[in-house]
Design a protein around this motif. Structure first.
Motif, PDB file in Angstrom:
ATOM      1  N   VAL A 170     -12.930 -65.787  25.575  1.00 52.27           N
ATOM      2  CA  VAL A 170     -14.031 -65.090  24.907  1.00 52.27           C
ATOM      3  C   VAL A 170     -13.775 -64.980  23.404  1.00 52.27           C
ATOM      4  CG1 VAL A 170     -15.203 -62.841  24.728  1.00 52.27           C
ATOM      5  CG2 VAL A 170     -14.720 -63.829  26.974  1.00 52.27           C
ATOM      6  N   ASP A 171     -14.832 -65.188  22.614  1.00 52.00           N
ATOM      7  CA  ASP A 171     -14.742 -65.014  21.156  1.00 52.00           C
ATOM      8  C   ASP A 171     -15.153 -63.605  20.735  1.00 52.00           C
ATOM      9  OD1 ASP A 171     -14.179 -67.853  20.267  1.00 52.00           O
ATOM     10  OD2 ASP A 171     -16.015 -68.188  21.395  1.00 52.00           O
ATOM     11  N   VAL A 172     -16.224 -63.085  21.347  1.00 54.08           N
ATOM     12  CA  VAL A 172     -16.741 -61.765  20.981  1.00 54.08           C
ATOM     13  C   VAL A 172     -16.775 -60.907  22.249  1.00 54.08           C
ATOM     14  CG1 VAL A 172     -18.691 -60.479  20.011  1.00 54.08           C
ATOM     15  CG2 VAL A 172     -18.143 -62.770  19.143  1.00 54.08           C
ATOM     16  N   MET A 173     -15.904 -59.906  22.313  1.00 45.21           N
ATOM     17  CA  MET A 173     -15.807 -59.039  23.497  1.00 45.21           C
ATOM     18  C   MET A 173     -16.500 -57.705  23.206  1.00 45.21           C
ATOM     19  SD  MET A 173     -14.850 -58.763  26.612  1.00 45.21           S
ATOM     20  CE  MET A 173     -13.489 -59.858  27.081  1.00 45.21           C
ATOM     21  N   ILE A 174     -17.363 -57.294  24.145  1.00 45.60           N
ATOM     22  CA  ILE A 174     -18.184 -56.091  23.970  1.00 45.60           C
ATOM     23  C   ILE A 174     -18.001 -55.183  25.184  1.00 45.60           C
ATOM     24  CG2 ILE A 174     -20.558 -55.236  23.659  1.00 45.60           C
ATOM     25  CD1 ILE A 174     -21.252 -58.125  22.658  1.00 45.60           C
ATOM     26  N   GLY A 175     -18.009 -53.870  24.952  1.00 48.04           N
ATOM     27  CA  GLY A 175     -17.929 -52.943  26.076  1.00 48.04           C
ATOM     28  C   GLY A 175     -17.836 -51.511  25.595  1.00 48.04           C
ATOM     29  N   ASN A 176     -17.952 -50.564  26.530  1.00 51.66           N
ATOM     30  CA  ASN A 176     -17.716 -49.168  26.166  1.00 51.66           C
ATOM     31  C   ASN A 176     -16.315 -48.773  26.632  1.00 51.66           C
ATOM     32  OD1 ASN A 176     -17.813 -48.541  28.925  1.00 51.66           O
ATOM     33  ND2 ASN A 176     -19.924 -47.818  28.848  1.00 51.66           N
ATOM     34  N   PHE A 236      -9.809 -63.541  20.488  1.00 50.59           N
ATOM     35  CA  PHE A 236     -10.936 -62.693  20.092  1.00 50.59           C
ATOM     36  C   PHE A 236     -11.199 -62.833  18.594  1.00 50.59           C
ATOM     37  CE2 PHE A 236     -10.256 -59.187  23.578  1.00 50.59           C
ATOM     38  CZ  PHE A 236     -10.722 -60.076  24.545  1.00 50.59           C
ATOM     39  N   LYS A 237     -12.436 -63.145  18.238  1.00 45.59           N
ATOM     40  CA  LYS A 237     -12.844 -63.159  16.829  1.00 45.59           C
ATOM     41  C   LYS A 237     -13.486 -61.829  16.444  1.00 45.59           C
ATOM     42  CE  LYS A 237     -13.577 -68.165  16.456  1.00 45.59           C
ATOM     43  NZ  LYS A 237     -13.221 -68.559  17.829  1.00 45.59           N
ATOM     44  N   ALA A 238     -14.050 -61.154  17.436  1.00 44.89           N
ATOM     45  CA  ALA A 238     -14.635 -59.829  17.209  1.00 44.89           C
ATOM     46  C   ALA A 238     -14.555 -59.027  18.502  1.00 44.89           C
ATOM     47  CB  ALA A 238     -16.089 -59.942  16.748  1.00 44.89           C
ATOM     48  N   VAL A 239     -14.354 -57.730  18.360  1.00 46.37           N
ATOM     49  CA  VAL A 239     -14.338 -56.806  19.495  1.00 46.37           C
ATOM     50  C   VAL A 239     -15.207 -55.614  19.106  1.00 46.37           C
ATOM     51  CG1 VAL A 239     -12.942 -55.413  21.069  1.00 46.37           C
ATOM     52  CG2 VAL A 239     -11.947 -57.459  20.020  1.00 46.37           C
ATOM     53  N   ALA A 240     -16.180 -55.287  19.951  1.00 43.89           N
ATOM     54  CA  ALA A 240     -17.093 -54.201  19.590  1.00 43.89           C
ATOM     55  C   ALA A 240     -17.244 -53.220  20.745  1.00 43.89           C
ATOM     56  CB  ALA A 240     -18.462 -54.763  19.214  1.00 43.89           C
ATOM     57  N   THR A 241     -17.370 -51.959  20.409  1.00 47.72           N
ATOM     58  CA  THR A 241     -17.582 -50.934  21.422  1.00 47.72           C
ATOM     59  C   THR A 241     -18.551 -49.883  20.903  1.00 47.72           C
ATOM     60  OG1 THR A 241     -16.503 -49.331  22.893  1.00 47.72           O
ATOM     61  CG2 THR A 241     -15.576 -49.545  20.696  1.00 47.72           C
ATOM     62  N   THR A 242     -19.389 -49.384  21.805  1.00 49.27           N
ATOM     63  CA  THR A 242     -20.297 -48.304  21.443  1.00 49.27           C
ATOM     64  C   THR A 242     -19.545 -46.982  21.485  1.00 49.27           C
ATOM     65  OG1 THR A 242     -21.009 -48.202  23.761  1.00 49.27           O
ATOM     66  CG2 THR A 242     -22.371 -49.489  22.247  1.00 49.27           C
ATOM     67  N   LEU A 243     -20.040 -46.014  20.727  1.00 47.04           N
ATOM     68  CA  LEU A 243     -19.461 -44.672  20.678  1.00 47.04           C
ATOM     69  C   LEU A 243     -20.559 -43.691  21.052  1.00 47.04           C
ATOM     70  CD1 LEU A 243     -17.663 -44.985  17.200  1.00 47.04           C
ATOM     71  CD2 LEU A 243     -16.594 -45.251  19.448  1.00 47.04           C
ATOM     72  N   ARG A 244     -20.407 -43.072  22.205  1.00 47.10           N
ATOM     73  CA  ARG A 244     -21.442 -42.144  22.675  1.00 47.10           C
ATOM     74  C   ARG A 244     -20.806 -40.808  23.020  1.00 47.10           C
ATOM     75  NH1 ARG A 244     -26.376 -43.067  25.421  1.00 47.10           N
ATOM     76  NH2 ARG A 244     -25.855 -45.242  25.864  1.00 47.10           N
ATOM     77  N   GLU A 245     -21.218 -39.750  22.310  1.00 48.63           N
ATOM     78  CA  GLU A 245     -20.809 -38.392  22.654  1.00 48.63           C
ATOM     79  C   GLU A 245     -21.963 -37.739  23.400  1.00 48.63           C
ATOM     80  OE1 GLU A 245     -19.210 -35.961  19.564  1.00 48.63           O
ATOM     81  OE2 GLU A 245     -17.851 -37.513  18.841  1.00 48.63           O
ATOM     82  N   VAL A 246     -21.705 -37.377  24.633  1.00 43.82           N
ATOM     83  CA  VAL A 246     -22.759 -36.849  25.507  1.00 43.82           C
ATOM     84  C   VAL A 246     -22.874 -35.338  25.306  1.00 43.82           C
ATOM     85  CG1 VAL A 246     -23.554 -36.645  27.883  1.00 43.82           C
ATOM     86  CG2 VAL A 246     -22.302 -38.692  27.161  1.00 43.82           C
ATOM     87  N   LYS A 247     -23.936 -34.924  24.634  1.00 44.78           N
ATOM     88  CA  LYS A 247     -24.192 -33.492  24.454  1.00 44.78           C
ATOM     89  C   LYS A 247     -24.929 -32.951  25.687  1.00 44.78           C
ATOM     90  CE  LYS A 247     -22.508 -33.900  20.310  1.00 44.78           C
ATOM     91  NZ  LYS A 247     -21.109 -33.493  20.071  1.00 44.78           N
ATOM     92  N   THR A 248     -26.033 -33.619  26.012  1.00 43.25           N
ATOM     93  CA  THR A 248     -26.775 -33.338  27.247  1.00 43.25           C
ATOM     94  C   THR A 248     -27.309 -34.678  27.743  1.00 43.25           C
ATOM     95  OG1 THR A 248     -28.973 -33.088  26.246  1.00 43.25           O
ATOM     96  CG2 THR A 248     -27.556 -31.126  26.276  1.00 43.25           C
TER      97      THR A 248
END
Length: 244
Positions: free
Chosen positions: A92-98, A139-151
């Motif tokens: 994989v070149d670009v890996m994505i996930g949470n 890996f050329k890029a690695v990305a992850t979302t950032l989610r803080e669950v308030k409600t």
């Protein structure tokens, strides 16, 4: 989701002419992910064959880990998920996930996060991404979302992307009011990929992804209703004022 008897779950590598797709047509980018890999024992093999063929012809491969325990349970559970995804990750070149994806699929831990994700430890994310990039030098890029669950309906939302040894953080979307959370991750991935393909600028790309994901979660369904113009307006700081 019931995908058990779909054609794609039973597709074999021989059902596709990869040499034609990647060699003659010259497809520039292949995107796939963990949901496809988890469909069946067969799809585990087919996705790997597709990725290897893409790499043979220099096609960029992106992969969204998208861990779904209920899907993997039918073919071997988390152990199988790690076995398959760790092999796929080598190509994989670009890996994505949470955060859950990287832990469950590749075995990387994020230090300092509370179990309910009400408060994220950004340094833990950066450490994990650097570790992933070290483990998989392809890996050329690695990305992850950032989610803080308030409600259930209010989340803080952002994302980070590692590329060329640097970590870029997207704009923060604090107190994002969510109408339909499904599709936020896919919209992040597609925005990120669009940004990387068109600008080759990781910082700009992660902002495309975060803005697109934020917009997708404010509309119903898991398919985006946002236009490029709307995404770029949000990236530029546009508010909720009506556009006439």
């Amino acid at each position: 989701s019931d995908r058990a008897n779909t054609a794609i779950a039973q597709a074999t590598p021989e059902d596709f002419d990869f040499d034609y797709i990647f060699g003659e047509l010259g497809v520039r980018w292949l995107h796939t992910g963990g949901i496809y890999a988890a469909l069946s024992e067969q799809s585990c093999e087919t996705v790997l064959a597709a990725i290897k063929a893409a790499k043979k012809y220099g096609t960029i491969v992106s992969y969204d880990l998208n861990y779904r325990p209920s899907m993997w349970s039918a073919i071997g559970g988390q152990e199988k998920a790690q076995e398959v995804n760790k092999e796929i990750a080598k190509y994989v070149d670009v890996m994505i996930g949470n955060e859950e994806d990287f832990t469950a699929c590749l075995g990387f831990e994020i230090e300092g996060n509370d179990k309910d994700l009400k408060q994220l430890n950004l340094d833990g994310y950066k450490k994990m991404i650097n570790e992933a990039a070290k483990t998989y030098p392809n890996f050329k890029a690695v990305a992850t979302t950032l989610r803080e669950v308030k409600t259930a309906t209010v989340n803080d939302w952002s994302a980070i992307c590692w590329a060329d040894g640097e970590i870029h953080k997207a704009k923060d979307y604090k107190g994002l009011e969510i109408m339909d959370r499904v599709g936020g991750g896919d919209s992040f991935a597609s925005g990120l990929i669009y940004g990387l393909m068109t600008t080759e600028d990781a910082e700009l790309a992660v902002n495309y992804g975060a803005a697109h994901g934020a917009l997708a979660m404010t509309t119903p369904g898991d398919t985006t209703m946002a236009s490029k113009k709307e995404v770029e307006a949000i990236m530029g700081g546009a508010g909720a004022r009506v556009q006439r």
